[in-house]
Structures are given as C-alpha cells and as structure tokens.
Design a protein around this motif. Structure first.
Motif, mmCIF file in Angstrom:
data_model
loop_
_atom_site.group_PDB
_atom_site.id
_atom_site.type_symbol
_atom_site.label_atom_id
_atom_site.label_comp_id
_atom_site.label_asym_id
_atom_site.label_seq_id
_atom_site.Cartn_x
_atom_site.Cartn_y
_atom_site.Cartn_z
ATOM 1 N N PHE A 1 -34.269 34.379 -102.731
ATOM 2 C CA PHE A 1 -33.854 33.428 -103.766
ATOM 3 C C PHE A 1 -32.471 33.810 -104.278
ATOM 4 N N MET A 2 -31.530 32.899 -104.227
ATOM 5 C CA MET A 2 -30.135 33.236 -104.482
ATOM 6 C C MET A 2 -29.770 33.313 -105.967
ATOM 7 N N PHE A 3 -30.665 32.864 -106.850
ATOM 8 C CA PHE A 3 -30.342 32.888 -108.284
ATOM 9 C C PHE A 3 -31.168 33.925 -109.050
ATOM 10 N N SER A 4 -31.586 34.968 -108.369
ATOM 11 C CA SER A 4 -32.398 36.003 -109.023
ATOM 12 C C SER A 4 -31.625 36.744 -110.113
ATOM 13 N N ASP A 5 -30.317 36.911 -109.934
ATOM 14 C CA ASP A 5 -29.531 37.564 -110.990
ATOM 15 C C ASP A 5 -29.549 36.744 -112.270
ATOM 16 N N GLN A 6 -29.478 35.436 -112.142
ATOM 17 C CA GLN A 6 -29.537 34.571 -113.321
ATOM 18 C C GLN A 6 -30.908 34.677 -114.003
ATOM 19 N N LEU B 1 -34.374 36.620 -118.502
ATOM 20 C CA LEU B 1 -35.485 37.465 -118.951
ATOM 21 C C LEU B 1 -35.004 38.581 -119.869
ATOM 22 N N THR B 2 -33.820 39.114 -119.586
ATOM 23 C CA THR B 2 -33.243 40.131 -120.470
ATOM 24 C C THR B 2 -32.968 39.551 -121.852
ATOM 25 N N ASN B 3 -32.410 38.348 -121.895
ATOM 26 C CA ASN B 3 -32.171 37.690 -123.180
ATOM 27 C C ASN B 3 -33.477 37.465 -123.941
ATOM 28 N N LEU B 4 -34.496 37.024 -123.231
ATOM 29 C CA LEU B 4 -35.767 36.685 -123.876
ATOM 30 C C LEU B 4 -36.515 37.910 -124.401
ATOM 31 N N THR B 5 -36.207 39.087 -123.865
ATOM 32 C CA THR B 5 -36.938 40.289 -124.273
ATOM 33 C C THR B 5 -36.188 41.143 -125.284
ATOM 34 N N ARG B 6 -35.114 40.623 -125.819
ATOM 35 C CA ARG B 6 -34.357 41.403 -126.808
ATOM 36 C C ARG B 6 -35.183 41.680 -128.067
ATOM 37 N N HIS B 7 -35.986 40.712 -128.474
ATOM 38 C CA HIS B 7 -36.739 40.827 -129.725
ATOM 39 C C HIS B 7 -38.225 40.971 -129.419
ATOM 40 N N GLU C 1 -40.152 48.796 -108.268
ATOM 41 C CA GLU C 1 -39.985 48.841 -106.814
ATOM 42 C C GLU C 1 -38.841 47.933 -106.366
ATOM 43 N N ILE C 2 -38.804 46.710 -106.908
ATOM 44 C CA ILE C 2 -37.721 45.787 -106.572
ATOM 45 C C ILE C 2 -36.376 46.371 -107.005
ATOM 46 N N PHE C 3 -36.346 46.907 -108.210
ATOM 47 C CA PHE C 3 -35.130 47.462 -108.780
ATOM 48 C C PHE C 3 -34.592 48.610 -107.930
ATOM 49 N N CYS C 4 -35.508 49.416 -107.396
ATOM 50 C CA CYS C 4 -35.106 50.625 -106.680
ATOM 51 C C CYS C 4 -34.964 50.416 -105.170
ATOM 52 N N THR C 5 -35.251 49.224 -104.695
ATOM 53 C CA THR C 5 -35.141 48.946 -103.263
ATOM 54 C C THR C 5 -33.762 48.372 -102.960
ATOM 55 N N GLU C 6 -32.914 49.174 -102.370
ATOM 56 C CA GLU C 6 -31.554 48.739 -102.039
ATOM 57 C C GLU C 6 -31.601 47.542 -101.097
ATOM 58 N N GLY C 7 -30.940 46.464 -101.470
ATOM 59 C CA GLY C 7 -30.891 45.285 -100.629
ATOM 60 C C GLY C 7 -32.170 44.472 -100.618
ATOM 61 N N TYR C 8 -33.017 44.647 -101.644
ATOM 62 C CA TYR C 8 -34.252 43.852 -101.699
ATOM 63 C C TYR C 8 -33.938 42.368 -101.579
ATOM 64 N N ASN C 9 -32.920 41.941 -102.311
ATOM 65 C CA ASN C 9 -32.451 40.563 -102.227
ATOM 66 C C ASN C 9 -30.974 40.612 -101.834
ATOM 67 N N LYS C 10 -30.678 40.193 -100.624
ATOM 68 C CA LYS C 10 -29.298 40.294 -100.125
ATOM 69 C C LYS C 10 -28.360 39.298 -100.799
ATOM 70 N N MET C 11 -28.922 38.380 -101.603
ATOM 71 C CA MET C 11 -28.101 37.377 -102.279
ATOM 72 C C MET C 11 -27.952 37.668 -103.775
ATOM 73 N N ALA C 12 -28.545 38.770 -104.228
ATOM 74 C CA ALA C 12 -28.489 39.103 -105.654
ATOM 75 C C ALA C 12 -28.503 40.618 -105.819
ATOM 76 N N SER C 13 -27.754 41.117 -106.799
ATOM 77 C CA SER C 13 -27.671 42.558 -107.027
ATOM 78 C C SER C 13 -28.871 43.090 -107.804
ATOM 79 N N LEU C 14 -29.473 42.239 -108.653
ATOM 80 C CA LEU C 14 -30.622 42.605 -109.498
ATOM 81 C C LEU C 14 -30.295 43.723 -110.486
ATOM 82 N N HIS C 15 -29.028 43.904 -110.812
ATOM 83 C CA HIS C 15 -28.647 44.939 -111.772
ATOM 84 C C HIS C 15 -29.288 44.697 -113.139
ATOM 85 N N TYR C 16 -29.447 43.429 -113.524
ATOM 86 C CA TYR C 16 -29.974 43.133 -114.855
ATOM 87 C C TYR C 16 -31.471 43.387 -114.979
#
Length: 371
Positions: free
Chosen positions: A104-109, A114-120, A143-158
């Motif tokens: 899925f190419m919009f996983s970073d978005q 989700l980061t915004n929604l979990t602030r409070h 696991e997703i976070f720690c798997t390099e290249g899990y999604n080749k279309m998204a960095s998943l840094h967030y």
C-alpha cells in the motif's frame, strides 16, 4: 464557505461512481478547506464529508486517494475532530488494514494520521482498543517497524512516534516490558538510526515512557536488555577519556573514535537525558549508572551542549550521579512524598517553563511523552 444547499451537492460528488474529474475537483476543494481554521470548523459539523474521505481512500485514482489522505492528516491534527474521525468517519479499521498491506503506497500517511490521533489519552485509548478489535497486536506493529523494506513504497518512520504515543497507556508499556516477549529489545538499535530523526525520536520517546515504570529498571539495565549503552552512545562525543574512565564504561562506549558525533537533534538529546534520569529514580538504578561510569560521558557532554533545556536536564542527572544517596525511606525518588508548599512552588516553576517553551517550536512535555 458553502451555502445551505451546496454541501449536499458536494457530498454527492464524493462517491466511487462519480466521474473522476468531478470527484477530483470535490476532493481538492475539501483538501483546501482542511488547511485552514474556518474550513476545519465547518467540516467538524459535517461528518458526512469525513466519512466520504475515508471511503475514497480506496478509490482507483491515486490523485484522489492522495488528496483524501492529505485532508485527513490536516483534520487529524485538530484534537476537536478526533472523536468524529474515529466514531462517525470510522477511520481506524481501513487504516489498520492498509497499514498491514506491504504494497500500500500511502502507509506513511496512515502512520501520520494515527500518530496525530494518539497524541491525547482519550483517543489514544480508542486507537489501542481498535487495534485489539482488529487483531493487530503491538508485536505486529513492532515487527513491521523493525523489518527493513517491509513496504517498499513507504518508509514507515512515523510508526516510531505512534509507538511512543501509545506508551502513554500503562497497558501498552506492560506489553513492551513483558520479559517473555523480547519486544522492547528490538527497538534499541534505532536510538542511533541516522536515516530518520522521526524514527529515532519515536523510539527514544517510547523508551522514555517505559522508564516511568520504575519496577522494570533493574531488568532494563541488566544484560537481558542492556539499555544503557543505547542511551549513552548518542550523547557521547570524541573527547579523549583516561584509561581508567574508559575501562569503567560499557564496552560500546570505550575508546570512541575521533570522528564520533553526538545526536544532532536537541529535543532528542533532552529525551535521552530524561530517560537516564528516570533510571536513577531507584537505588539500584543509581548504583548501576555510577558503576558503569556514566559521569565522565555527562561531564564532557555538559561542556559541549549549548541548548539550555538539554543543559538543565544534564545538570539534573549529574547532580544525582555525584550526589549523596537519599536518606533511608527515600531511596525511590518516584515514591517520595513532596511537601505541599514545595509541590506548589515546583508547579509554578513548571508552568513558567512551559510558558517559555510555547514561544519556541519543537518543545516536549515533561510527563509521559506524546509526539
């Protein structure tokens, strides 16, 4: 803004069956509304538009999906829209489903939303419950976070800040600190992850929040986790220490090269210092940090650091490292009862500091860390 009759017309264009060019103009208009205060206030009263945006994140047109996600990012940044997004727009199930999709190419978005929604805490708890309801446990996110290249279309840094925000909840911290799961250990290498400040800061925020649970300090500092080198290394520089000082340090901190650089982000440096300070709350933690010779690293760091809030955090840590042990019955600094008048004075000082911090960008809260 739209007249009384126009919203229904516009909403009728936000469907899969609408012609792509017309639908594109409609989503572009909603995106424009989401970018300013009056538009957000208007959309708050029109949950149908929010639900339509969520639905159209599955549209065949990449341009339309992109507009929808950018609008949802803008809207999720407003706390007053959180409950509308998770209840009436039902943004969470489709978000989790797409986040798990490695193509899925919009996983970073999605991660940003989700980061915004979990602030409070209130919405954070809703997100955490929805994760469980959808069968997505925290181990899977890690696991997703720690798997390099899990999604080749998204960095998943967030996913880093998302994990940090989720750890404001005790149940999340309990999961990550479960000695039988070995989940937390997978995050430790990212304290020095050079490719992304966002990922690095998210992990350090997660560790910081977990260190509020002082019952786990001895385990965190033991060989089973060995958290200390991962917190110290980003704060260590190229300064030459004596042989005696080097030999007392953890192996990874000994005889560092002349080109060793420190963490470049001042907010992350401050979080690292605060995490170390939390680990000195118990007598065992203080003894381990002193035995591991943390002081020389902090001494050189203090000489180098220029950012006032990081300097203050460093000085607080050094004071504990070189100071005398507390009196009997006061060994656990997190359980010490503060006299009422002292507590009021501290609150006044904290309020003043918070006021000063709001004048500068990129400030951090002093409690459980939300990103």
């Amino acid at each position: 803004m739209l007249s009384d009759s126009e919203p229904n017309d516009l909403l009728s264009f936000l469907t899969f069956d609408t012609r792509p060019d017309v639908k594109g103009q409609a989503t572009e208009y909603i995106l424009g509304l989401s970018g300013h205060r009056d538009g957000v206030c208007y959309l708050r009263s029109k949950p149908g538009f929010l639900a339509a945006l969520v639905t159209l994140t599955s549209d065949p047109s990449i341009a339309i999906v992109k507009d929808c996600y950018h609008a949802l990012i803008n809207l999720s940044a407003d706390e007053t829209l959180h409950q509308v997004l998770v209840t009436e727009a039902n943004v969470l199930p489709v978000s989790f489903k797409n986040l798990l999709d490695p193509e899925f190419m919009f996983s970073d978005q999605i991660c940003t939303i989700l980061t915004n929604l979990t602030r409070h805490e209130k919405t954070c708890r809703t997100v955490f419950k929805a994760l469980q309801d959808e069968g997505v446990d925290l181990a899977k996110l890690v696991e997703i976070f720690c798997t390099e290249g899990y999604n080749k279309m998204a960095s998943l840094h967030y996913l880093g800040p998302l994990l940090s925000n989720l750890t404001q909840l005790p149940e999340t911290r309990r999961f990550l600190l479960d000695k039988d799961r070995c989940v937390l250990q997978r995050l430790l290498p990212y304290t020095s992850y050079k490719a992304s400040t966002v990922r690095r800061g998210g992990v350090i925020g997660t560790l910081r929040n977990c260190c509020f649970d002082y019952a786990h300090h001895e385990w965190l500092l033991s060989d089973a986790v060995d958290i200390l080198p991962f917190l110290l290394l980003p704060l260590a520089g190229p300064e030459e220490l004596t042989d005696e000082e080097n030999e007392g340090l953890p192996v990874d901190l000994q005889y560092l090269p002349e080109d060793k650089s420190r963490e470049e982000d001042p907010d992350i440096r401050k979080m690292l210092l605060e995490t170390l300070l939390l680990l000195t709350a118990t007598k065992t933690g203080r003894q381990i940090l002193k035995k591991k010779n943390v002081y020389p690293i902090m001494r050189e760091f203090h000489r180098w650091e220029q950012e006032p809030r990081a300097v203050t955090a460093c000085e607080a840590l050094v004071q504990v490292l070189i100071g005398d042990e507390p009196e009997p019955g006061m060994e656990n600094l997190m359980e010490v009862q503060i006299p009422e008048e002292v507590e009021e004075k501290l609150k006044e000082m904290d309020a003043k500091e918070q006021e000063e911090q709001t004048k500068a960008p990129g400030t951090e809260d002093e409690g459980i860390h939300n990103i």
